[in-house]
Write a protein that holds these residues in place. Sequence first.
Motif, PDB file in Angstrom:
ATOM      1  N   GLN A   1      57.687  59.422  18.483  1.00  0.00           N
ATOM      2  CA  GLN A   1      58.841  60.136  17.939  1.00  0.00           C
ATOM      3  C   GLN A   1      58.786  60.333  16.433  1.00  0.00           C
ATOM      4  N   ASN A   2      57.975  59.528  15.734  1.00  0.00           N
ATOM      5  CA  ASN A   2      58.031  59.543  14.277  1.00  0.00           C
ATOM      6  C   ASN A   2      56.739  59.878  13.549  1.00  0.00           C
ATOM      7  N   PHE A   3      55.604  59.882  14.239  1.00  0.00           N
ATOM      8  CA  PHE A   3      54.334  59.999  13.532  1.00  0.00           C
ATOM      9  C   PHE A   3      53.365  60.975  14.188  1.00  0.00           C
ATOM     10  N   VAL A   4      52.494  61.514  13.357  1.00  0.00           N
ATOM     11  CA  VAL A   4      51.290  62.203  13.807  1.00  0.00           C
ATOM     12  C   VAL A   4      50.162  61.207  13.566  1.00  0.00           C
ATOM     13  N   VAL A   5      49.387  60.919  14.584  1.00  0.00           N
ATOM     14  CA  VAL A   5      48.283  59.972  14.451  1.00  0.00           C
ATOM     15  C   VAL A   5      47.037  60.763  14.056  1.00  0.00           C
ATOM     16  N   VAL A   6      46.452  60.384  12.930  1.00  0.00           N
ATOM     17  CA  VAL A   6      45.302  61.087  12.364  1.00  0.00           C
ATOM     18  C   VAL A   6      44.085  60.164  12.392  1.00  0.00           C
ATOM     19  N   GLY A   7      42.962  60.696  12.843  1.00  0.00           N
ATOM     20  CA  GLY A   7      41.728  59.926  12.813  1.00  0.00           C
ATOM     21  C   GLY A   7      41.411  59.223  14.107  1.00  0.00           C
ATOM     22  N   TYR A   8      42.223  59.469  15.140  1.00  0.00           N
ATOM     23  CA  TYR A   8      41.929  58.847  16.428  1.00  0.00           C
ATOM     24  C   TYR A   8      40.889  59.712  17.140  1.00  0.00           C
TER      25      TYR A   8
END
Length: 197
Positions: free
Chosen positions: A39-46
């Motif tokens: 709900q709060n984040f974009v996960v970058v680098g996964y």
Amino acid sequence: ALEYLERKFGEVPGQLAILLQEARRESAEQILRSRWVQQNFVVVGYDLPTASHPGTIARYFTFAMIPIGLRIKNSFRMPVPTRMGRDVLFIDIPVGTSVDSKGKDTLRLCTTHLESQNDGASYRKTQLETMVYKLRESGDQSKVVAGLMGGDMNAIFDDEHLLHKRVGLKDAWEDEVPTNAKHDEEEVSTGGPEGHT
């Protein structure tokens, strides 16, 4: 850990960026399943970077959780001199109103895990210098006007505690105005036990 962060920063944490190191595939998958993260984040680098041997996946890696409302201009991994498969994850945040305009000022975030162990000291210095260069980069498409580095710096030896100053960085913990806060009835100030990780 995620429940602690949610309690600490709230159900809607606002402009909170979380830079993670030494994550494994299983821990990253657990983080991606979290309702709070979704709900709060974009996960970058996964993107499970490849290890130093072609065709293999790194055992652990870095990634970042960027506030969902914050525009991301670009993200990329950069290898650094290493024996242990280290790299740096950079995230560029445009400063201004249009992502597409040329010459756009950029805030560059990065997260890393510098070389470990006693014999990694020469690598750590080179790795940090390489990162500093990228944090100050200016090119045709963008100009980095500010940068923030997070990560495990593995400052094992006493002289490494000043390495950031020798390469022209500031330590946010050291530069913060002392708060002289109370913790368990003991007065602490900036640079004390509250900053230990």
